[in-house]
Design an enzyme around this catalytic site. Structure first.
Site, PDB file in Angstrom:
ATOM      1  N   ARG A 300       0.824  -1.211   0.000  1.00 33.39           N
ATOM      2  CA  ARG A 300       0.000   0.000   0.000  1.00 33.39           C
ATOM      3  C   ARG A 300       0.853   1.253   0.000  1.00 33.39           C
ATOM      4  O   ARG A 300       0.542   2.228  -0.692  1.00 33.39           O
ATOM      5  CB  ARG A 300      -0.944  -0.018   1.213  1.00 33.39           C
ATOM      6  CG  ARG A 300      -2.134  -0.928   1.008  1.00 33.39           C
ATOM      7  CD  ARG A 300      -3.007  -1.059   2.244  1.00 33.39           C
ATOM      8  NE  ARG A 300      -4.211  -1.828   1.926  1.00 33.39           N
ATOM      9  CZ  ARG A 300      -5.080  -2.281   2.809  1.00 33.39           C
ATOM     10  NH1 ARG A 300      -4.876  -2.045   4.105  1.00 33.39           N
ATOM     11  NH2 ARG A 300      -6.145  -2.965   2.431  1.00 33.39           N
ATOM     12  N   TYR A 441      -5.682  -0.668  -6.709  1.00 37.58           N
ATOM     13  CA  TYR A 441      -4.730  -1.616  -6.137  1.00 37.58           C
ATOM     14  C   TYR A 441      -4.815  -1.705  -4.610  1.00 37.58           C
ATOM     15  O   TYR A 441      -5.079  -0.718  -3.927  1.00 37.58           O
ATOM     16  CB  TYR A 441      -3.304  -1.166  -6.455  1.00 37.58           C
ATOM     17  CG  TYR A 441      -2.706  -1.681  -7.745  1.00 37.58           C
ATOM     18  CD1 TYR A 441      -3.051  -2.920  -8.277  1.00 37.58           C
ATOM     19  CD2 TYR A 441      -1.753  -0.932  -8.422  1.00 37.58           C
ATOM     20  CE1 TYR A 441      -2.475  -3.386  -9.444  1.00 37.58           C
ATOM     21  CE2 TYR A 441      -1.166  -1.389  -9.596  1.00 37.58           C
ATOM     22  CZ  TYR A 441      -1.534  -2.616 -10.099  1.00 37.58           C
ATOM     23  OH  TYR A 441      -0.945  -3.070 -11.253  1.00 37.58           O
ATOM     24  N   GLU A 442      -4.519  -2.901  -4.100  1.00 34.02           N
ATOM     25  CA  GLU A 442      -4.258  -3.152  -2.674  1.00 34.02           C
ATOM     26  C   GLU A 442      -5.355  -2.638  -1.744  1.00 34.02           C
ATOM     27  O   GLU A 442      -5.090  -2.039  -0.715  1.00 34.02           O
ATOM     28  CB  GLU A 442      -2.909  -2.555  -2.259  1.00 34.02           C
ATOM     29  CG  GLU A 442      -1.742  -2.912  -3.152  1.00 34.02           C
ATOM     30  CD  GLU A 442      -1.602  -4.419  -3.360  1.00 34.02           C
ATOM     31  OE1 GLU A 442      -2.074  -5.190  -2.523  1.00 34.02           O
ATOM     32  OE2 GLU A 442      -1.020  -4.803  -4.392  1.00 34.02           O
ATOM     33  N   GLY A 443      -6.585  -2.904  -2.121  1.00 36.88           N
ATOM     34  CA  GLY A 443      -7.718  -2.362  -1.373  1.00 36.88           C
ATOM     35  C   GLY A 443      -8.104  -1.032  -1.978  1.00 36.88           C
ATOM     36  O   GLY A 443      -7.337  -0.069  -1.919  1.00 36.88           O
TER      37      GLY A 443
END
Length: 598
Positions: A300, A441-443
């Site tokens: 993140r 991305y990534e949540g």
């Protein structure tokens, strides 16, 4: 396209005055990483990335990675050779601890190196970024044997890593995944299932790829409580550490995407051709989600860098274009000649907006990075705890605010080019296209906002966020020589405080839907004000240098002017969002679903 240069002067300034490099260098093991030494290291790294990696950005966009008939993936021309030079240079391992084969530099210096790679070539940079995330997860949760087998090759970059979470019916809802892991008598597992959207899931850059895969063991609890993590190598590893037979991991397809064409986004099938792919349990069964968050939080922050990286690349190209392109006449210009468009106020506003947001994003990233160093290496437990809380609070903001701004900044870069920005030959459109994946991305950024409101605001009964607001307030009192910055920062802080108190009250009353309804505008307000705080600190640092007769006076005056522009013209834009934050959920559900259509 113009020559590309990394903004080394601003990187060093932010690292020293916002990232507190001098203090970081006093931590145990970092004594060699003093500001002068780091500046020399970054200068050499900047040369490498600008000369070796950056020229492949356009090539990668045009050619993309291709799935061949034999099931292998071919990366764009020059990528394999450039990656080998990257491995040989050691830049990918520079901030990993020496005990694991790295260079032992602070994490905060590693973040600058990641920024260099991502600014040079975002699509290419995703491969080592995910490898770093895998390294962190194995260091934290792997066994001694697993570290011995995998870490040296991952740290060096000879092998790469991935994170395999997403399935067709389990995206943001990771707990819905169905990939199976069946224990064998020899202690290994057989992994059976399919994963989608696997970044750099297969390629021709490294001799092996180490997948970290989330799967369920038989009888595991439902949801995220029943998820385990497994190491699933593309090629099995022999006892001597050499690469052995292929594992049962196949590329089903690669996605045809809006941007980052050089990055192969794969659908991977595990166990399609036999009893399952061989996997090795990381840690305990049913604890995989906890382990994956170690990897995901690293990623993140890495994705947060991408908002800045594409913004910086777009800004440099837009600036060069604005200096060369002549169109119309500015006020007072020679009526017989057209003026460079940089002389027009609207173009200048767009350039200043891009520049100011980039510098604010850089400061936020370096703040998080230096706190990671204090969290891991400070001797005082209270210092480690405070740094850990700061990292936790600011990570969702860094990921979401930066990536949202990346889209805005690259859109401005395209706008400055006018019609030529919409034409692919200028290259400006690539930055805009590449930037769009980062908020997903990534949540997704909505999930980051939920994390900020539901998990981070209540930390230590609200004392963590209160401490952050108090730090901003302390800076307000120090800004007497900059009354414009002082007044706007004070006003924006008041708006952020009001919104924070309201959300805290709603959470305390159990009104979670009302809190969630305001989460996204709250994160934007939080990021905007935090960015203003950091830009104000940059102005103070620049003024101190001017007063001491240090540094490049013209550059420092420009730094102060950019800080003023951010604080006085950009930061107040979200002050009015308090109404949206505190409106509650009712307005969002006032129209029934069947009436939302035409």
């Amino acid at each position: 396209m113009p020559d590309f240069m990394l903004p080394l002067k601003d990187m060093n300034f932010a690292l020293n005055h916002i990232g507190n490099l001098e203090q970081v260098s006093t931590l145990n093991g970092f004594e060699f990483a003093d500001p002068d030494t780091v500046e020399a290291v970054l200068s050499e790294a900047g040369r490498f990335f600008a000369e070796v990696i950056a020229p492949l950005n356009h090539v990668g966009d045009k050619q993309g990675s291709v799935l061949l008939a034999d099931g292998s993936i071919k990366t764009p021309d020059g990528f394999h050779e450039a990656y080998q030079k990257f491995v040989e240079s050691g830049w990918g391992a520079a901030h990993v601890a020496e005990k694991w084969g790295g260079g032992g530099l602070p994490y905060s210096v590693g973040i600058v190196l990641q920024e260099m790679f991502k600014t040079s070539n975002m699509a290419f940079s995703l491969c080592p970024m995910l490898t770093h995330a895998a390294i962190d997860s194995l260091i934290e949760h792997g066994t001694d044997e697993q570290r011995a087998i995998y870490l040296e090759k991952l740290v060096s970059g000879v092998w790469s890593g991935t994170m395999c979470l997403t399935e067709s019916d389990a995206g943001s809802d990771v707990g819905a995944l169905t990939t199976k892991a069946i224990r064998q008598e020899d202690g290994t597992y057989r992994i059976i299932g399919q994963k989608i959207f696997i970044t750099w899931g297969d390629h021709d850059l490294t001799e092996n790829i180490i997948h970290l895969v989330l799967a369920r063991t038989p009888g595991s609890p439902p949801g995220t409580k029943g998820i385990s993590m497994f190491i699933v190598p593309k090629f099995l590893v022999e006892a001597d550490g050499s690469v052995g037979e292929p594992n049962d991991v196949k590329v089903v397809s690669i996605e045809h995407k809006l941007g980052i064409h050089a990055s192969p986004t794969c659908v991977l099938a595990f166990g399609d051709e036999g009893d399952g792919a061989v996997g090795y349990l990381v840690g305990d069964e049913n604890a995989g989600m906890k382990y994956m968050f170690t990897m995901m939080n690293t990623a993140r922050v890495g994705v947060g860098i991408e908002g800045l990286a594409v913004g910086e690349r777009s800004y440099q190209q837009a600036l060069a274009f604005a200096q060369e392109r002549r169109q119309g006449r500015s006020l007072g210009a020679d009526p017989k000649q057209s003026s460079p468009i940089i002389e027009h106020p609207d173009v200048r506003r767009m350039l200043m907006t891009m520049k100011a947001y980039n510098e604010a994003m850089r400061s936020l990233l370096y703040t998080v990075a230096s706190n990671v160093d204090f969290e891991r290496h400070a001797e005082d437990e209270s210092v480690r705890q405070a740094a850990s809380e700061t990292v936790a609070l600011l990570t969702p903001v860094t990921k979401a605010w930066n990536t949202d701004l990346g889209i805005e900044v690259t859109s401005l870069g395209l706008q400055i080019h006018g019609g030529m920005g919409y034409v692919e030959e200028t290259g400006s459109a690539q930055h805009f296209r590449d930037s769009r994946i980062a908020p997903i991305y990534e949540g997704t950024n909505g999930i980051q906002a939920i994390d900020l409101v539901l998990r981070k605001l209540p930390m230590r009964d609200g004392q963590v966020v209160r401490g952050h607001l108090e730090a901003i307030g302390k800076t307000v009192t120090d800004l007497g020589e900059f009354p414009g910055i002082q007044s706007t920062l004070a006003k924006s802080l008041a708006a952020l405080t009001e919104a924070t108190v309201w959300l805290g009250d709603k959470l305390g009353a159990g009104a979670y839907n009302d809190s969630l309804a305001g989460a996204t505008p709250y994160l934007r307000l939080f990021g905007q004000v935090t960015g203003g705080w950091l830009m104000a600190r940059q102005a103070l640092a620049a003024q101190r240098m001017l007063d001491a007769g240090e540094g490049d006076a013209d550059w420092l005056h420009a730094k102060i002017a950019t800080s003023r522009f951010y604080c006085e013209q950009l930061m107040p834009l979200t002050d009015g969002s308090v109404g949206a934050i505190t409106a509650g959920a009712d307005p969002l559900f006032a129209v029934e679903p069947d009436l939302l259509g035409v």
